[in-house]
Design a protein around this motif. Sequence first.
Motif, short mmCIF file in Angstrom:
data_model
loop_
_atom_site.label_atom_id
_atom_site.label_comp_id
_atom_site.label_asym_id
_atom_site.label_seq_id
_atom_site.Cartn_x
_atom_site.Cartn_y
_atom_site.Cartn_z
N PRO A 9 59.07 51.34 30.59
CA PRO A 9 59.66 52.61 31.02
C PRO A 9 60.74 52.40 32.08
N ALA A 10 61.97 52.74 31.74
CA ALA A 10 63.13 52.69 32.63
C ALA A 10 63.44 51.30 33.18
N ARG A 11 62.81 50.25 32.66
CA ARG A 11 63.07 48.90 33.17
C ARG A 11 63.17 47.93 32.00
N GLN A 12 64.14 47.05 32.07
CA GLN A 12 64.31 46.05 31.03
C GLN A 12 64.03 44.68 31.62
N HIS A 13 63.27 43.87 30.90
CA HIS A 13 62.98 42.51 31.33
C HIS A 13 63.88 41.54 30.57
N LEU A 14 64.28 40.49 31.28
CA LEU A 14 65.05 39.41 30.68
C LEU A 14 64.41 38.13 31.16
N ASN A 15 64.13 37.22 30.27
CA ASN A 15 63.47 35.95 30.61
C ASN A 15 62.10 36.18 31.23
N GLY A 16 61.46 37.31 30.89
CA GLY A 16 60.14 37.62 31.43
C GLY A 16 60.19 38.12 32.87
N ILE A 17 61.37 38.44 33.38
CA ILE A 17 61.55 38.91 34.75
C ILE A 17 62.22 40.27 34.71
N ASN A 18 61.77 41.18 35.56
CA ASN A 18 62.41 42.47 35.69
C ASN A 18 63.48 42.37 36.77
N ALA A 107 65.17 33.24 37.77
CA ALA A 107 65.52 34.47 38.49
C ALA A 107 67.04 34.66 38.55
N LEU A 108 67.77 33.60 38.89
CA LEU A 108 69.22 33.72 38.99
C LEU A 108 69.86 34.02 37.64
N CYS A 109 69.38 33.37 36.59
CA CYS A 109 69.90 33.68 35.25
C CYS A 109 69.63 35.14 34.90
N THR A 110 68.44 35.61 35.19
CA THR A 110 68.08 36.99 34.89
C THR A 110 69.00 37.96 35.63
N LEU A 111 69.22 37.71 36.92
CA LEU A 111 70.07 38.60 37.71
C LEU A 111 71.51 38.63 37.19
N GLU A 112 71.94 37.55 36.56
CA GLU A 112 73.29 37.51 36.00
C GLU A 112 73.33 37.93 34.53
N GLY A 113 72.18 38.36 33.99
CA GLY A 113 72.15 38.80 32.60
C GLY A 113 72.21 37.66 31.60
N ILE A 114 71.83 36.48 32.02
CA ILE A 114 71.88 35.30 31.15
C ILE A 114 70.51 35.08 30.52
#
Length: 190
Positions: A9-18, A107-114
């Motif tokens: 709900p209202a949150r997308q996870h990338l690489n298993g990290i929100n 974490a850094l990849c997730t924050l950059e949308g990678i």
Amino acid sequence: MTPTQTMTPARQHLNGINPQDVHDLVARIKGDVREARSVWGVTTRWTGGTTVATHVANCTLGSADEPKDFVIRVDEPVGLGGKNTAPNPQETLLAALNSCMTVGYAALCTLEGIRLESLEIETEGEIDLRGFLGLAPVTPGYDRLRYTVRIKADATDEQLQRIHRTVMKTSPNRWNLAEQVQLDPTLVIA
């Protein structure tokens, strides 16, 4: 949607990290520097022979205590008098280093949308056992650690190089091994 992306709900996870959780943490710390404080501790007990059990009971993140209940077991290989029932202290040290850096990359990849496809860190080092055994005036620990980071992601080489440099600067366990950390021992004889 890829296997590493899930919708909540209202949150997308990338690489298993929100990523929003990380942004929220940064905002809390910027709003109140006391939220940057983290306290980590463990209690290790000898369990016989060369085996030990380390209990992780809690940590403090900012103003919140977070309960934990984990046991990390350690043993030595047969060649060092152990039974080889668990990793030894040196292997757990290397695992802690690799794990800390891996979290940084993720974490850094997730924050950059990678989106990460794979990430692996292989580390090794040599110890002269004469130092540990008190047989010669040589360093009892590692003089040097060598590690290789293998990463595959939907990013440019420049992005991954920048993330790599950031992890090398910001990983707490990399810093703890690369810099001299003050140790304050207390001996209690029962």
